[in-house]
Scaffold this active site. Structure first.
Site, PDB file in Angstrom:
ATOM      1  N   SER A  24       0.828  -1.196   0.000  1.00 45.16           N
ATOM      2  CA  SER A  24       0.000   0.000   0.000  1.00 45.16           C
ATOM      3  C   SER A  24       0.872   1.258   0.000  1.00 45.16           C
ATOM      4  O   SER A  24       1.607   1.490  -0.962  1.00 45.16           O
ATOM      5  CB  SER A  24      -0.960  -0.043   1.188  1.00 45.16           C
ATOM      6  OG  SER A  24      -2.024   0.850   1.010  1.00 45.16           O
ATOM      7  N   ASP A 139      -9.582  -5.043  -4.796  1.00 48.77           N
ATOM      8  CA  ASP A 139      -9.007  -4.013  -3.922  1.00 48.77           C
ATOM      9  C   ASP A 139      -9.637  -2.669  -4.268  1.00 48.77           C
ATOM     10  O   ASP A 139      -9.511  -2.190  -5.387  1.00 48.77           O
ATOM     11  CB  ASP A 139      -7.490  -3.968  -4.133  1.00 48.77           C
ATOM     12  CG  ASP A 139      -6.757  -3.078  -3.149  1.00 48.77           C
ATOM     13  OD1 ASP A 139      -7.405  -2.296  -2.431  1.00 48.77           O
ATOM     14  OD2 ASP A 139      -5.516  -3.176  -3.104  1.00 48.77           O
ATOM     15  N   HIS A 170      -7.341  -6.000  -0.885  1.00 47.06           N
ATOM     16  CA  HIS A 170      -6.161  -5.207  -0.534  1.00 47.06           C
ATOM     17  C   HIS A 170      -5.162  -5.981   0.319  1.00 47.06           C
ATOM     18  O   HIS A 170      -3.951  -5.734   0.246  1.00 47.06           O
ATOM     19  CB  HIS A 170      -6.605  -3.934   0.195  1.00 47.06           C
ATOM     20  CG  HIS A 170      -5.519  -2.935   0.433  1.00 47.06           C
ATOM     21  ND1 HIS A 170      -4.848  -2.312  -0.603  1.00 47.06           N
ATOM     22  CD2 HIS A 170      -4.984  -2.447   1.583  1.00 47.06           C
ATOM     23  CE1 HIS A 170      -3.938  -1.480  -0.100  1.00 47.06           C
ATOM     24  NE2 HIS A 170      -4.000  -1.545   1.219  1.00 47.06           N
TER      25      HIS A 170
END
Length: 174
Positions: A24, A139, A170
């Protein structure tokens, strides 16, 4: 970089094969961390954002407001507040001592000013080390938009490889 240096010093680890994995926001920063650090043999971008934090958060909240606003507590006011924060982040008038409230956190303007000139995809494109970009199709936090930006920036690069997992979110879970 300190973690990479520490890993490279471990007797169980081949110091020539230390890879940096960023998930991320960590994926967003991995090219920056790897730039100029010869101890890093390659990077892995696990749902790595290719866009700035404020813009990604606005997109996340807009999505959540449409799918289950009553469950997540994401209202039009929540989205508007994030949009106002993103506008502050992008303002030419932003100063290091300014503060920006984003999702209830107060963040100094200096943080965003430091990242303003940073383009993660351009930084990755300058790297000669191997790059693996992994993305889940379910995601909503880091999306196909980001994955497409990585592909565009690194297309045709022999050091870049991509893997898209349609059923994963995610956290790379079904």
């Amino acid at each position: 970089r300190a973690a990479v240096a520490l890993a490279a010093q471990q007797k169980e680890i081949d110091p020539q094969r230390v890879y940096l994995l960023g998930h991320s926001l960590g994926g967003y920063l991995a090219p920056r961390i790897a730039s100029g650090d010869r101890k890093i043999a390659g990077i892995i971008l696990l749902a790595g954002s290719a866009r700035g934090l404020a813009d990604v958060i606005v997109d996340q909240l807009r999505y959540l407001a449409t799918v289950a606003p009553e469950e997540g507590g994401v209202t039009a006011a929540t989205v508007a507040a994030a949009e106002a924060a993103a506008k502050q982040v992008h303002s030419p008038a932003l100063k290091p001592d300014d503060t920006i409230t984003l999702l209830g956190s107060t963040i100094p303007g200096a943080y965003f000013l430091d990242l303003r000139p940073y383009d993660p995809t351009a930084a990755a494109a300058r790297l000669t080390i191997p790059i693996l970009v992994l993305q889940g199709g379910r995601d909503y936090q880091v999306t196909r938009t980001d994955y497409g930006l990585w592909q565009k920036a690194l297309s045709g690069r022999k050091n870049a490889h991509f893997q898209f997992f349609p059923g994963l979110d995610h956290l790379f879970m079904t």
